[in-house]
Design an enzyme around this catalytic site. Sequence first.
Site, PDB file in Angstrom:
ATOM      1  N   LYS B  76       0.861  -1.183   0.000  1.00 22.16           N
ATOM      2  CA  LYS B  76       0.000   0.000   0.000  1.00 22.16           C
ATOM      3  C   LYS B  76       0.898   1.234   0.000  1.00 22.16           C
ATOM      4  CE  LYS B  76      -3.840   1.928   2.769  1.00 22.16           C
ATOM      5  NZ  LYS B  76      -4.667   1.703   3.998  1.00 22.16           N
ATOM      6  N   SER B 151      -9.645   1.712   3.106  1.00 20.07           N
ATOM      7  CA  SER B 151      -8.764   2.477   2.260  1.00 20.07           C
ATOM      8  C   SER B 151      -7.738   1.637   1.493  1.00 20.07           C
ATOM      9  CB  SER B 151      -8.027   3.522   3.095  1.00 20.07           C
ATOM     10  OG  SER B 151      -7.158   2.905   4.027  1.00 20.07           O
ATOM     11  N   SER B 175      -9.840  -0.704   7.229  1.00 27.14           N
ATOM     12  CA  SER B 175      -9.229  -0.508   5.904  1.00 27.14           C
ATOM     13  C   SER B 175      -8.501  -1.716   5.330  1.00 27.14           C
ATOM     14  CB  SER B 175      -8.268   0.678   5.938  1.00 27.14           C
ATOM     15  OG  SER B 175      -8.994   1.877   5.943  1.00 27.14           O
TER      16      SER B 175
END
Lengths: 95, 486
Positions: B76, B151, B175
């Site tokens: 990420k 997210s 997330s």
Amino acid sequence: MALEESHVRRAAHLARLAVSDDQASGFVDDLSRILDMVDQLQSLDTEGVAPLAHPLDATQRLRADEVTETNQRDTFQRCAPAVENGLYLVPRVVE
Amino acid sequence: MHDKTVTQLAAALASGELSSRELTSHFLQRIEKADGQLNSFITVTAEQALSQAEAADKARADGKAGKLTGIPLALKDIFCTQGVKTSCGSKMLDNFLAPYDATVVEKLSAAGTISLGKTNMDEFAMGSSNENSHYGAVKNPWDLAAVPGGSSGGSAAAVAAGLVPAAMGTDTGGSIRQPAAFCGITGLKPTYGRVSRYGMIAYASSLDQAGPMARTAEDCAHLMNVIAGHDVRDSTSVARGVPDYTETLNAPLSGLKIGLPKEYFGDGLDPEVEKAVREAVKVYESLGATVREVSLPHTHYAIPAYYVIAPAEASSNLSRYDGVRFGHRCDAPTDLIDLYTRSRAEGFGEEVKRRILIGTHTLSEGFFDAYYTKAQKVRRLIRQDFLDAFEDVDVLMGPASPTPAFDLGAKKDPVSMYLQDIYTIAVNLAGIPGISVPAGFAGGRPVGLQILGTHFAEAQLLNVAHQFQQATDWHLQLPAFAEENA
């Protein structure tokens, strides 16, 4: 607790965030809805409950007061927008 | 190769059936071919990946390979990676080449894994749909009209589409677990403090935690073996021994006590999601577990408490973006205040601004006690709900999200987006671990079963999830997109 535009203006100033007049009214609407949702907290009796800041109730660990880091000024300044002679440049503050 | 698990690929590398160079090239080609449609990567580091793969193959030839040597992964874009753009999904950091590696990145490199690149995400991890990214929305490979969740939406979509076998995510309010559920993969949020936050760009520091996203619980166990552990550079990381998470995967579940929180099966839960979750619970009963209803009475205060605590911490954390030391700087500032206020106004997106303003307001004079102190008290009650429940049961189960993935553009009102996180957010406030595993479909879109354990129960969660994956094949199903773009 109703949110006024003055609250948004104050928060924007404290957060150093430029907010135009148009944006300010949009933020008053959005933030009011968020705070209305948050206000459900007020209906809960929390008398005698201690605030929880850390989920494991940990305390800060201490270490020996010894230098462990090396100077990496050049490396860290490589991602700065403007530097000169190892210093960060900003608009003149003192005339 | 794209439908194989990390565990299977590691075995193929170990047997010499496959080289890391072949494996890495294969996934890089898939990204090249398919990611134009998904937008799951912000940066692909192909050259670096291939040279890491060559080094991994050499290490193996020299007899120095570990279990995961040569396995390609994605990170990420919240994890700092030395010399590589680390944007956190924000225009603010579009020009930021991180000067150092996050501990998670350092550990994964030391284990010989290959980073294919940095995945898309909601800006500063603030969002539940991945629509808040400066780099555009990510699409769900199960249905390109749907969001992948957020997210960590880029990591979830990339794994689901077979563009990478596993990826790292972070979870502040759901997330990892919610995008894992929306994309039909397995995602573990460890106990707060189990994985180092050093070099992980901060959103809400008392809630943020990194974890693995992969096809299976077994793969997550292998990745946890690499990333978990104490780090002197993160003062909140916990100095506590790390078990071998793969060792207990096959422990039998007979006698396992499962609690179903009644608040997780109430109004707003999609009936097809509920059906899939209840079917999953039946699978556990057939494996010898017992099931009872429990109550987490403060569940409905979790979102209100979170939207005080997380924005408060965010407003403080994001004060570092000042246009002076790194990140975006506005053109021709007239004075220092103009430099700060314009750089920040130009660099941050709408949702980030909202949360900075909420956080600044609730922390400001006259409001602090009514909001922040109150929310911290409620946080203690929420944690106590879980601790009380774990006196009676071993794990809790329920849906990861009240609905399957929703359509792109469907949730324009911020509050309706926040309410999506009803089943995941309390877990971060309590600091306990949680895992989402694929458990069926609702309207053709994946459903995630969420399993929660008490602090440091990751090994148990992985065991419980792995046993489900021995009895079901939801986790092996791939979206048509993954095949069409092979």
